[in-house]
Design an enzyme around this catalytic site. Structure first.
Site, mmCIF file in Angstrom:
data_model
loop_
_atom_site.group_PDB
_atom_site.id
_atom_site.type_symbol
_atom_site.label_atom_id
_atom_site.label_comp_id
_atom_site.label_asym_id
_atom_site.label_seq_id
_atom_site.Cartn_x
_atom_site.Cartn_y
_atom_site.Cartn_z
ATOM 1 N N ASP A 85 2.485 -15.243 0.484
ATOM 2 C CA ASP A 85 2.136 -16.532 1.199
ATOM 3 C C ASP A 85 2.210 -16.901 2.330
ATOM 4 O O ASP A 85 1.888 -18.087 2.957
ATOM 5 C CB ASP A 85 3.449 -17.527 0.491
ATOM 6 C CG ASP A 85 3.166 -18.038 -1.134
ATOM 7 O OD1 ASP A 85 2.592 -16.807 -2.291
ATOM 8 O OD2 ASP A 85 4.514 -17.932 -2.130
ATOM 9 N N HIS A 97 -3.525 5.036 5.637
ATOM 10 C CA HIS A 97 -2.086 5.162 5.780
ATOM 11 C C HIS A 97 -1.316 4.170 5.905
ATOM 12 O O HIS A 97 -0.040 4.639 5.775
ATOM 13 C CB HIS A 97 -1.678 6.456 7.271
ATOM 14 C CG HIS A 97 -0.743 7.214 6.756
ATOM 15 N ND1 HIS A 97 0.483 7.099 7.634
ATOM 16 C CD2 HIS A 97 -0.252 7.835 5.304
ATOM 17 C CE1 HIS A 97 1.493 7.439 6.674
ATOM 18 N NE2 HIS A 97 0.703 8.179 6.191
ATOM 19 N N LYS A 132 0.635 0.481 4.887
ATOM 20 C CA LYS A 132 1.936 0.005 3.441
ATOM 21 C C LYS A 132 2.068 -1.214 3.943
ATOM 22 O O LYS A 132 2.857 -1.775 4.631
ATOM 23 C CB LYS A 132 2.664 0.478 3.253
ATOM 24 C CG LYS A 132 2.812 2.444 2.944
ATOM 25 C CD LYS A 132 2.691 3.017 4.286
ATOM 26 C CE LYS A 132 2.685 4.368 3.686
ATOM 27 N NZ LYS A 132 2.422 5.872 4.802
ATOM 28 N N HIS A 136 10.821 11.253 5.727
ATOM 29 C CA HIS A 136 9.938 10.809 5.551
ATOM 30 C C HIS A 136 10.100 9.299 6.615
ATOM 31 O O HIS A 136 8.873 8.907 6.579
ATOM 32 C CB HIS A 136 9.684 10.288 3.914
ATOM 33 C CG HIS A 136 8.276 9.907 4.648
ATOM 34 N ND1 HIS A 136 7.728 8.899 3.734
ATOM 35 C CD2 HIS A 136 7.120 10.885 4.212
ATOM 36 C CE1 HIS A 136 5.853 9.107 3.668
ATOM 37 N NE2 HIS A 136 5.447 10.261 4.453
ATOM 38 N N ASP A 149 16.528 2.638 24.560
ATOM 39 C CA ASP A 149 17.400 2.282 25.168
ATOM 40 C C ASP A 149 17.997 0.770 23.756
ATOM 41 O O ASP A 149 19.117 0.516 22.917
ATOM 42 C CB ASP A 149 17.596 1.575 25.891
ATOM 43 C CG ASP A 149 16.566 1.840 27.193
ATOM 44 O OD1 ASP A 149 16.871 3.113 27.325
ATOM 45 O OD2 ASP A 149 15.647 1.742 27.944
ATOM 46 N N LYS A 208 9.795 6.761 10.038
ATOM 47 C CA LYS A 208 8.589 7.111 11.205
ATOM 48 C C LYS A 208 9.705 5.840 11.983
ATOM 49 O O LYS A 208 9.153 5.155 11.664
ATOM 50 C CB LYS A 208 7.666 6.405 10.622
ATOM 51 C CG LYS A 208 7.059 7.778 9.701
ATOM 52 C CD LYS A 208 5.020 7.390 9.044
ATOM 53 C CE LYS A 208 5.685 6.642 7.855
ATOM 54 N NZ LYS A 208 6.296 7.641 6.958
#
Length: 481
Positions: free
Chosen positions: A233, A226, A228, A401, A408, A403
């Site tokens: 380089d 899942h 991404k 969507h 703090d 996440k």
């Protein structure tokens, strides 16, 4: 008329034996996976109702262990570079809070990825902004481009990126693209084979994570990558929640998902590289030996950053533990954004404990996710959260969507993991933790901006009886979601 008799016994006798043997065998198989007791019992109870068929259901949908070899040479070299980062960070931050040292140690021991540094960490607030930044960095690549995606669609967004990658491969840049079989079926389908054929012809390398082949007894839904990840380089990296699809590109669709991504430059990118190479080797085979191009020596940056990766190849649940630990040390605020909220018991306790301590706990979830049962399961937890003092907000207008986690004044996390059992235990995920007040303020400002599209869920939420029942049933399925 008498019933069917086999070998002197009625057919119900043999059916009972088949049911008993298959249930016991399946129960032993599931127990040996040593997953959480709640999840284990939920699977046993569910599959006991489906004798024989339960074998195939669990084999292709259940949680299983896998083993992967660690890239020791890569890890040793990256760790040596990260030690220099940590020494420079200690010299600049002489009074590092104890909680930060302990939290970084927890992540390192759970995932094997130590604290590092970055020269730059930029928030990318949408799919369109992410694609533009990605295309710009792809054009600047001089040695290699590595990409790993759960969803890579052959639509307008995916075609534009894949054509750019093909052009760079044709120019002599080493391009490796890894996609998940379940997340990217259209890219792998026959109608879109031309795009990949052009990419291969230009010299690009392509791999599929856990191909959905019937001759391989592995789950179709779980054990997915899942993640991404993009590494260019060895110096520039991308990570977060945004896939390659028009569904997350607001410049193409007005109802595109609201999501968040990160661009990083500096030493921390080497750990994104390490995670990618480990996944690439698992999916495709040997990778090149460590060299200056793949793990370049980067000067230490001023931003403390730690990559945290987790997956079903380890029982440490690094992202799960990191989020719980962050919630536990929160003293002022803990702001969580997630599209799928189906918490484990420990995660739910950490959220409610923080609120009960007097910490300002805010949660943003979508009004409706793309899964009706997940939405119902999430809402079943609202009373528990609200009784403890958690403020629950539902995002309206389009799919939410993002996440992210803000704690703090100097902690921020952005990644691919949802706040649910699947991300914590069943799929391969990656996130970046940034210990910096400036980044914390930016992430908090983004959270505040999202709140303007939300409605506070009232504590006296009116729910019809049939909906309450559906939410309660969905909650029972939480360990399986």
């Amino acid at each position: 008329m008498s019933g069917l008799v086999i070998a002197g016994h009625p057919w119900t006798f043999w059916l009972g034996w088949v049911w008993t043997v298959s249930t016991v065998t399946l129960a032993v198989w599931i127990i040996l996976q040593r997953k959480s007791p709640v999840s284990t019992l939920a699977w046993i109870m569910s599959l006991a109702l489906m004798p024989v068929l339960g074998y195939f259901i669990y084999a292709y949908f259940g949680p299983q262990r896998i083993k992967r070899q660690r890239l020791r040479r890569w890890h040793h070299k990256a760790a040596a570079m990260s030690r220099q980062d940590r020494e420079a960070l200690r010299a600049e931050y002489t009074e590092v809070p104890e909680w930060a040292r302990q939290h970084a140690a927890l992540i390192e021991r759970a995932s094997g990825l130590p604290l590092s540094s970055a020269r730059e960490v930029a928030l990318l607030p949408s799919g369109g902004a992410t694609l533009r930044a990605l295309l710009r960095e792809v054009e600047r690549a001089r040695c290699h481009i590595h990409l790993e995606y759960y969803i890579f669609e052959p639509d307008q967004t995916g075609t534009q990126l894949l054509q750019a990658l093909t052009a760079r491969a044709r120019a002599g840049i080493k391009v490796r693209l890894l996609v998940d079989a379940v997340g990217s079926p259209r890219l792998l389908s026959r109608p879109h084979r031309r795009l990949l054929d052009d990419f291969h012809a230009a010299g690009g390398e392509f791999a599929v994570f856990h191909p959905t082949r019937l001759d391989r007894l592995r789950p179709l839904v779980n054990l997915r990558t899942h993640r991404k990840i993009v590494v260019i380089d060895g110096r520039t990296g991308f990570a977060g929640g945004i896939n390659v699809t028009d569904d997350e590109n607001e410049e193409i669709r007005s109802d595109a998902y609201r999501d968040t991504h990160l661009l990083l430059r500096g030493g921390a990118v080497r750990w994104l590289q390490y995670v990618f190479l480990q996944d690439w080797r698992y999916a495709e085979g040997p990778v090149p030996a460590p060299d200056e191009d793949l793990l370049p020596q980067e000067p230490p940056g001023s931003l403390p950053v730690q990559v945290v990766a987790s997956g079903p190849d380890s029982d440490t649940e690094a992202i799960h533990r990191a989020m719980i630990d962050a919630l536990n040390f929160a003293r002022e605020r803990a702001w969580l954004a997630t599209p799928y909220f189906v918490p484990t018991e420990a995660a739910l306790a950490a959220l409610t404990n923080a609120a009960l301590r007097g910490v300002q706990v805010k949660l943003i979830v979508p009004e409706r996710s793309d899964s009706r049962i997940v939405t119902a399961a999430a809402r079943s937890y609202y009373p528990d959260l609200q009784d403890a003092g958690v403020l629950v907000f539902e995002y309206h207008g389009r799919m939410f969507h993002a996440k992210t986690l803000v704690v703090d004044e100097r902690y921020g996390m952005v990644g691919s993991a949802n706040f649910d059992n699947r991300s914590f235990r069943l799929n391969f995920e990656v996130a970046a933790v940034v210990f910096d007040p400036g980044f914390n303020r930016q992430l908090a400002a983004m959270f505040d901006a999202d709140l303007s599209h939300c409605r506070l869920v009232p504590e006296t939420r009116r729910t019809p009886p049939h909906q309450r029942l559906f939410e309660a049933v969905a909650r029972l399925a939480s360990p399986l979601l």
